[in-house]
Design an enzyme around this catalytic site. Sequence first.
Site, PDB file in Angstrom:
ATOM      1  N   GLU A  68      -1.796  -9.150   3.819  1.00  0.00           N
ATOM      2  CA  GLU A  68      -1.812  -9.622   5.206  1.00  0.00           C
ATOM      3  C   GLU A  68      -3.212  -9.772   5.777  1.00  0.00           C
ATOM      4  O   GLU A  68      -3.413 -10.439   6.799  1.00  0.00           O
ATOM      5  CB  GLU A  68      -0.993  -8.669   6.096  1.00  0.00           C
ATOM      6  CG  GLU A  68      -1.636  -7.331   6.400  1.00  0.00           C
ATOM      7  CD  GLU A  68      -1.434  -6.269   5.324  1.00  0.00           C
ATOM      8  OE1 GLU A  68      -1.632  -5.085   5.633  1.00  0.00           O
ATOM      9  OE2 GLU A  68      -1.080  -6.637   4.186  1.00  0.00           O
ATOM     10  N   HIS A  71      -3.688  -5.304   0.354  1.00  0.00           N
ATOM     11  CA  HIS A  71      -3.144  -5.766   1.631  1.00  0.00           C
ATOM     12  C   HIS A  71      -3.157  -7.294   1.696  1.00  0.00           C
ATOM     13  O   HIS A  71      -4.162  -7.895   2.082  1.00  0.00           O
ATOM     14  CB  HIS A  71      -3.950  -5.185   2.795  1.00  0.00           C
ATOM     15  CG  HIS A  71      -3.709  -3.734   3.024  1.00  0.00           C
ATOM     16  ND1 HIS A  71      -2.726  -3.262   3.877  1.00  0.00           N
ATOM     17  CD2 HIS A  71      -4.310  -2.636   2.494  1.00  0.00           C
ATOM     18  CE1 HIS A  71      -2.741  -1.941   3.873  1.00  0.00           C
ATOM     19  NE2 HIS A  71      -3.691  -1.535   3.040  1.00  0.00           N
ATOM     20  N   CYS A 103       0.839  -1.206   0.000  1.00  0.00           N
ATOM     21  CA  CYS A 103       0.000   0.000   0.000  1.00  0.00           C
ATOM     22  C   CYS A 103       0.878   1.261   0.000  1.00  0.00           C
ATOM     23  O   CYS A 103       1.504   1.561  -0.997  1.00  0.00           O
ATOM     24  CB  CYS A 103      -0.977  -0.030   1.170  1.00  0.00           C
ATOM     25  SG  CYS A 103      -2.388   1.099   0.966  1.00  0.00           S
TER      26      CYS A 103
END
Length: 517
Positions: free
Chosen positions: A169, A167, A79
């Site tokens: 994660e 993202h 990001c």
Amino acid sequence: MQEKIIILDFGSQTTQLIARRVRELNTYCEIVPYNKFPHNDPSIIGVILSGSPFSVYDESAFKVDLSDIRGKYPILGICYGAQFMSYTNGGKVEPAGTREYGRAHLSTFDQENPLLKNVREHSQVWMSHGDTITAIPENFKIIASTDKVAIAAYQIKEEKVWGVQFHPEVFHSEDGTQLLKNFVVDICGGKQDWSAASFIETTVAELKAQLGNDKVVLGLSGGVDSSVAAVLLNKAIGKNLTCIFVDHGMLRKNEFKNVLHDYECLGLNVIGVDASQKFFSELAGVEEPEKKRKIIGKGFIDVFDEEAHKIKDVKWLAQGTIYPDCIESLSITGTVIKSHHNVGGLPEKMNLKLCEPLRLLFKDEVRHVGRELGMPEHLITRHPFPGPGLAVRILGDITPEKVRILQDADDIYIQGLRDWKVKDSDGNETSLYHQVWQAGVILLPVQSVGVMGDERTYERAVALRAVTSTDAMTADWAHLPYEFMAKVSNDIINKVKGVNRVCYDISSKPPATIEWE
């Protein structure tokens, strides 16, 4: 030497999630501030740049010179990290026409690129940005797009440098773990040899070297963190560890007696101190949450100081501090969110050096270590409990009567969670207690009208709190069965003198915190 991934933190709310995902790949990682890269650490095998609440073109945005890192280690920007690398190399980053928050799907991507190996076509990814990369430098190449984001991922040509605007994660990114594995294992060469067993072996050796024959005192709370820290230290230094368990009068019902028994069974050298009257006296009339925490923290210092002076030649104070304690106590910008009992203050007055063997572990990792150490399951699976105890679950001032009411209500609630049997996702029998991350009762500073028998009552209200989480950084309210809540409500109202109303807190974190104070 344990190899590691370094995560440069630019202030993202999901930085901790990046670390968790990397560690789930059995690869050790550490989070450091964006401008504190440990250049002299030979164990680093790769670098991840986190997201950030800033825009790269803001004057106040966090900026760092990556020239000493680029070319030496593989880099993955997430990001803001991706936008920062593109922007500082001549690319364009502009406010998005429509802010990108939520689910998106990879419409086109380079399946031959090592970062995207085994990532499925049209895989769902999670977007969370108000800016977007509109043009990349000439030596960059686009390797993935979504319907709305043309530059969803890129690589710098002929370099091991990648950026993604989504993202990986976050749980909602379906192949996010695969992408991170591609980076950590295939690109960086991670051996996937970090585990609870390896952590224990390394940490015990480090503790022996660090502490030598010095004597150590450790403050036990009855919780998982301090208990695991104590057993780990006991394994390293044995009789040189003295544990002190202070009863500040705001523990759960019968907790002081039960926990002391558990510790004795573990072979720990424990001193139990009943200091409840001291704490009640100092907390009298205090309503503000931060003041209550500070008073309790200072009270612990005083009690510890007194007890530690009874032990000759103590040099170290050990604590069960874990990662979320550190993150919540001080943000990257230095703003205090909530003072944690385990962070700051204690060693200064006591003139002791600080030892925090679990400081870099998440809660679930602490539990894995406890199991590897052979600790009993009922200790390992205990819910988190705040250091100040029930003091931060009583809104307003603290009195022995309020504590008595809350202890009784909390005991009914927690025992009810333990007794209510359900099936887990694999069809095995478990309890509601083991399906929630944390639960407790809050005594509210309000009274309400009720009817018991033929008489009007005007008594206290309590709120039940139960959340699901994996690391306490984010949490959702637990969807407990209505039948269970009805039974617990009925039991509390009928059995706890002074309570005539029970509510249920359905707030998630964020925006709320798990504890009310």
